[in-house]
Design a protein around this motif. Structure first.
Motif, PDB file in Angstrom:
ATOM      1  N   ARG A 119       1.027  -1.510   0.374  1.00 24.30           N
ATOM      2  CA  ARG A 119      -0.137   0.234  -0.297  1.00 24.30           C
ATOM      3  C   ARG A 119       0.878   1.008  -0.136  1.00 24.30           C
ATOM      4  NH1 ARG A 119      -5.931  -0.676   0.601  1.00 24.30           N
ATOM      5  NH2 ARG A 119      -6.307  -2.487   0.775  1.00 24.30           N
ATOM      6  N   PRO A 120       1.934   1.248   0.933  1.00 18.25           N
ATOM      7  CA  PRO A 120       2.617   3.130   1.269  1.00 18.25           C
ATOM      8  C   PRO A 120       2.717   2.981  -0.550  1.00 18.25           C
ATOM      9  CG  PRO A 120       3.421   1.046   2.661  1.00 18.25           C
ATOM     10  CD  PRO A 120       2.369   0.403   1.862  1.00 18.25           C
ATOM     11  N   ALA A 121       3.440   1.530  -1.254  1.00 16.55           N
ATOM     12  CA  ALA A 121       4.357   1.588  -1.884  1.00 16.55           C
ATOM     13  C   ALA A 121       2.871   2.212  -3.419  1.00 16.55           C
ATOM     14  CB  ALA A 121       5.167   0.221  -2.648  1.00 16.55           C
ATOM     15  N   ILE A 122       2.313   1.633  -3.625  1.00 15.49           N
ATOM     16  CA  ILE A 122       1.732   1.919  -4.830  1.00 15.49           C
ATOM     17  C   ILE A 122       1.524   3.913  -4.524  1.00 15.49           C
ATOM     18  CG2 ILE A 122      -0.984   1.739  -5.352  1.00 15.49           C
ATOM     19  CD1 ILE A 122      -0.817  -0.513  -4.538  1.00 15.49           C
ATOM     20  N   VAL A 123       1.728   4.450  -3.817  1.00 20.45           N
ATOM     21  CA  VAL A 123       1.726   6.025  -3.389  1.00 20.45           C
ATOM     22  C   VAL A 123       2.888   6.131  -3.915  1.00 20.45           C
ATOM     23  CG1 VAL A 123       1.381   7.980  -1.513  1.00 20.45           C
ATOM     24  CG2 VAL A 123      -0.269   5.810  -1.486  1.00 20.45           C
ATOM     25  N   VAL A 124       4.037   6.180  -3.366  1.00 20.02           N
ATOM     26  CA  VAL A 124       5.185   6.518  -3.625  1.00 20.02           C
ATOM     27  C   VAL A 124       5.409   5.975  -5.042  1.00 20.02           C
ATOM     28  CG1 VAL A 124       7.375   5.413  -3.325  1.00 20.02           C
ATOM     29  CG2 VAL A 124       6.533   5.959  -1.597  1.00 20.02           C
ATOM     30  N   VAL A 125       5.358   5.195  -5.858  1.00 20.13           N
ATOM     31  CA  VAL A 125       5.320   4.967  -7.115  1.00 20.13           C
ATOM     32  C   VAL A 125       3.957   5.835  -7.723  1.00 20.13           C
ATOM     33  CG1 VAL A 125       5.093   3.006  -9.397  1.00 20.13           C
ATOM     34  CG2 VAL A 125       6.190   2.035  -7.023  1.00 20.13           C
ATOM     35  N   GLY A 126       3.668   6.148  -7.821  1.00 22.59           N
ATOM     36  CA  GLY A 126       2.289   7.027  -7.976  1.00 22.59           C
ATOM     37  C   GLY A 126       3.308   8.367  -8.609  1.00 22.59           C
ATOM     38  N   VAL A 127       3.629   8.636  -6.527  1.00 28.50           N
ATOM     39  CA  VAL A 127       4.073  10.172  -6.456  1.00 28.50           C
ATOM     40  C   VAL A 127       5.300   9.960  -7.288  1.00 28.50           C
ATOM     41  CG1 VAL A 127       5.434  11.927  -5.025  1.00 28.50           C
ATOM     42  CG2 VAL A 127       3.245  10.601  -4.643  1.00 28.50           C
ATOM     43  N   GLY A 128       6.750   9.328  -7.866  1.00 26.97           N
ATOM     44  CA  GLY A 128       7.439   9.258  -8.297  1.00 26.97           C
ATOM     45  C   GLY A 128       7.323   9.746 -10.372  1.00 26.97           C
ATOM     46  N   ALA A 129       5.827   9.023 -10.557  1.00 23.34           N
ATOM     47  CA  ALA A 129       6.147   8.573 -11.830  1.00 23.34           C
ATOM     48  C   ALA A 129       4.856  10.489 -12.106  1.00 23.34           C
ATOM     49  CB  ALA A 129       4.589   7.473 -12.360  1.00 23.34           C
ATOM     50  N   ALA A 130       4.577  10.649 -11.603  1.00 24.70           N
ATOM     51  CA  ALA A 130       4.168  11.705 -11.516  1.00 24.70           C
ATOM     52  C   ALA A 130       5.072  13.339 -11.536  1.00 24.70           C
ATOM     53  CB  ALA A 130       2.558  12.631 -10.062  1.00 24.70           C
ATOM     54  N   VAL A 131       5.508  13.016 -10.683  1.00 23.27           N
ATOM     55  CA  VAL A 131       6.554  14.372 -10.902  1.00 23.27           C
ATOM     56  C   VAL A 131       7.970  13.843 -11.866  1.00 23.27           C
ATOM     57  CG1 VAL A 131       9.290  13.820  -8.898  1.00 23.27           C
ATOM     58  CG2 VAL A 131       7.865  13.951  -7.843  1.00 23.27           C
ATOM     59  N   ALA A 132       7.792  12.517 -12.743  1.00 23.94           N
ATOM     60  CA  ALA A 132       8.680  12.501 -14.126  1.00 23.94           C
ATOM     61  C   ALA A 132       7.686  12.843 -15.417  1.00 23.94           C
ATOM     62  CB  ALA A 132       9.224  10.807 -13.915  1.00 23.94           C
ATOM     63  N   LEU A 133       6.516  12.635 -14.755  1.00 28.00           N
ATOM     64  CA  LEU A 133       5.385  12.963 -15.892  1.00 28.00           C
ATOM     65  C   LEU A 133       5.525  14.117 -15.597  1.00 28.00           C
ATOM     66  CD1 LEU A 133       3.485  12.689 -17.992  1.00 28.00           C
ATOM     67  CD2 LEU A 133       1.922  12.427 -16.410  1.00 28.00           C
ATOM     68  N   GLY A 134       6.031  15.301 -14.708  1.00 30.20           N
ATOM     69  CA  GLY A 134       5.393  16.634 -14.400  1.00 30.20           C
ATOM     70  C   GLY A 134       6.677  17.173 -15.183  1.00 30.20           C
ATOM     71  N   VAL A 135       8.146  16.798 -14.845  1.00 33.39           N
ATOM     72  CA  VAL A 135       9.835  17.072 -15.560  1.00 33.39           C
ATOM     73  C   VAL A 135       9.457  17.328 -17.429  1.00 33.39           C
ATOM     74  CG1 VAL A 135      11.414  16.506 -15.762  1.00 33.39           C
ATOM     75  CG2 VAL A 135      10.573  16.359 -12.971  1.00 33.39           C
ATOM     76  N   ALA A 136       8.854  15.833 -17.665  1.00 33.99           N
ATOM     77  CA  ALA A 136       8.834  15.418 -18.912  1.00 33.99           C
ATOM     78  C   ALA A 136       7.679  16.765 -19.528  1.00 33.99           C
ATOM     79  CB  ALA A 136       8.060  14.210 -19.221  1.00 33.99           C
ATOM     80  N   ILE A 137       6.458  16.701 -19.382  1.00 35.85           N
ATOM     81  CA  ILE A 137       5.773  17.832 -19.588  1.00 35.85           C
ATOM     82  C   ILE A 137       6.249  19.448 -19.698  1.00 35.85           C
ATOM     83  CG2 ILE A 137       3.668  19.472 -19.019  1.00 35.85           C
ATOM     84  CD1 ILE A 137       2.247  16.949 -18.214  1.00 35.85           C
ATOM     85  N   VAL A 138       7.305  19.708 -18.767  1.00 33.86           N
ATOM     86  CA  VAL A 138       6.956  21.027 -18.661  1.00 33.86           C
ATOM     87  C   VAL A 138       8.722  21.014 -19.665  1.00 33.86           C
ATOM     88  CG1 VAL A 138       8.876  22.451 -17.037  1.00 33.86           C
ATOM     89  CG2 VAL A 138       6.609  21.372 -16.269  1.00 33.86           C
ATOM     90  N   THR A 139       9.736  19.917 -20.133  1.00 33.96           N
ATOM     91  CA  THR A 139      10.433  19.923 -20.466  1.00 33.96           C
ATOM     92  C   THR A 139      10.370  20.239 -22.148  1.00 33.96           C
ATOM     93  OG1 THR A 139      11.773  19.233 -18.836  1.00 33.96           O
ATOM     94  CG2 THR A 139      12.301  18.754 -21.276  1.00 33.96           C
ATOM     95  N   LEU A 140       8.834  19.403 -21.494  1.00 34.84           N
ATOM     96  CA  LEU A 140       8.245  18.863 -23.857  1.00 34.84           C
ATOM     97  C   LEU A 140       7.958  20.133 -24.196  1.00 34.84           C
ATOM     98  CD1 LEU A 140       7.427  15.310 -23.770  1.00 34.84           C
ATOM     99  CD2 LEU A 140       9.098  16.338 -24.902  1.00 34.84           C
ATOM    100  N   SER A 141       7.102  21.089 -23.725  1.00 33.85           N
ATOM    101  CA  SER A 141       6.709  22.137 -23.522  1.00 33.85           C
ATOM    102  C   SER A 141       7.674  23.667 -23.812  1.00 33.85           C
ATOM    103  CB  SER A 141       5.625  22.940 -22.156  1.00 33.85           C
ATOM    104  OG  SER A 141       6.348  22.392 -21.417  1.00 33.85           O
ATOM    105  N   ASP A 142       8.780  23.275 -23.219  1.00 35.71           N
ATOM    106  CA  ASP A 142       9.984  24.877 -23.939  1.00 35.71           C
ATOM    107  C   ASP A 142      11.253  23.866 -24.021  1.00 35.71           C
ATOM    108  OD1 ASP A 142      11.368  26.908 -24.036  1.00 35.71           O
ATOM    109  OD2 ASP A 142      11.092  27.421 -22.018  1.00 35.71           O
ATOM    110  N   PRO A 143      11.279  23.077 -25.253  1.00 39.93           N
ATOM    111  CA  PRO A 143      13.248  22.767 -24.693  1.00 39.93           C
ATOM    112  C   PRO A 143      13.960  23.464 -25.121  1.00 39.93           C
ATOM    113  CG  PRO A 143      10.814  21.860 -27.141  1.00 39.93           C
ATOM    114  CD  PRO A 143      10.441  23.293 -26.301  1.00 39.93           C
ATOM    115  N   ALA A 144      13.586  24.498 -25.328  1.00 40.43           N
ATOM    116  CA  ALA A 144      14.597  25.519 -25.749  1.00 40.43           C
ATOM    117  C   ALA A 144      15.338  25.516 -24.141  1.00 40.43           C
ATOM    118  CB  ALA A 144      14.568  26.507 -26.794  1.00 40.43           C
ATOM    119  N   GLY A 145      14.710  25.623 -23.629  1.00 45.11           N
ATOM    120  CA  GLY A 145      15.256  26.471 -21.783  1.00 45.11           C
ATOM    121  C   GLY A 145      16.159  25.264 -21.437  1.00 45.11           C
TER     122      GLY A 145
END
Length: 123
Positions: A97-123
Motif C-alpha cells: 500500500r505505501p509502495a503504491i503511493v510512492v510509485v504513483g508520486v514518483g511517476a507523477a514527478v517524472a511526468l511533470g518534468v517531462a511535460i515541462v521539458t517538452l513544453s519548452d525544449p529550448a529552455g
C-alpha cells in the motif's frame, strides 16, 4: 470476463514491471534529449551535457556551462524512488500500500518534468 487466477497473475506482474519502469527512467534520463538542426547541430542529454560535432569540449563547456536546467537529475531521482518502492512492494506484501503511493508520486514527478521539458525544449 477474466478469471480470478488470471487477475492474480496480472497483479503479480505489476511490481516487476514497475521496478523495470523505474530503472528505465534512470537509464533514459542519461541519453540525448534533444538535437538541433540549426547552426552547429548541438545535442543535449537530460543531465545537461551539451555536445557539438567538431567542437572542442572546452569550447562547448565555455558557451553552454550553466545554461541547461538538467531535468534528467529529477527524473533519475524519481526513477530510483519508483524502482526501490516497487522492489519493496514486490518483496513484502505489507509494504504494497505505501509502495503504491510512492510509485504513483514518483511517476507523477517524472511526468511533470517531462511535460515541462517538452513544453519548452529550448529552455
Amino acid at each position: 470476463m477474466t478469471s480470478p487466477g488470471r487477475i492474480d497473475r496480472l497483479r503479480g506482474l505489476v511490481w516487476p514491471i514497475a521496478c523495470v519502469a523505474g530503472l528505465l527512467l534512470v537509464a533514459l534520463a542519461q541519453v540525448k534529449w534533444g538535437v538541433s538542426d540549426e547552426g552547429v547541430r548541438p545535442s543535449i542529454t537530460g543531465l545537461g551535457r551539451v555536445s557539438v560535432p567538431g567542437a572542442a569540449a572546452e569550447d562547448v563547456e565555455y558557451f553552454f556551462d550553466g545554461q541547461t536546467r538538467r531535468p534528467g537529475l529529477i527524473v533519475i531521482a524519481a526513477g530510483a524512488v519508483v524502482a526501490i518502492a516497487a522492489a519493496l512492494g514486490w518483496w513484502r506484501a505489507s509494504l504494497r500500500r505505501p509502495a503504491i503511493v510512492v510509485v504513483g508520486v514518483g511517476a507523477a514527478v517524472a511526468l511533470g518534468v517531462a511535460i515541462v521539458t517538452l513544453s519548452d525544449p529550448a529552455g
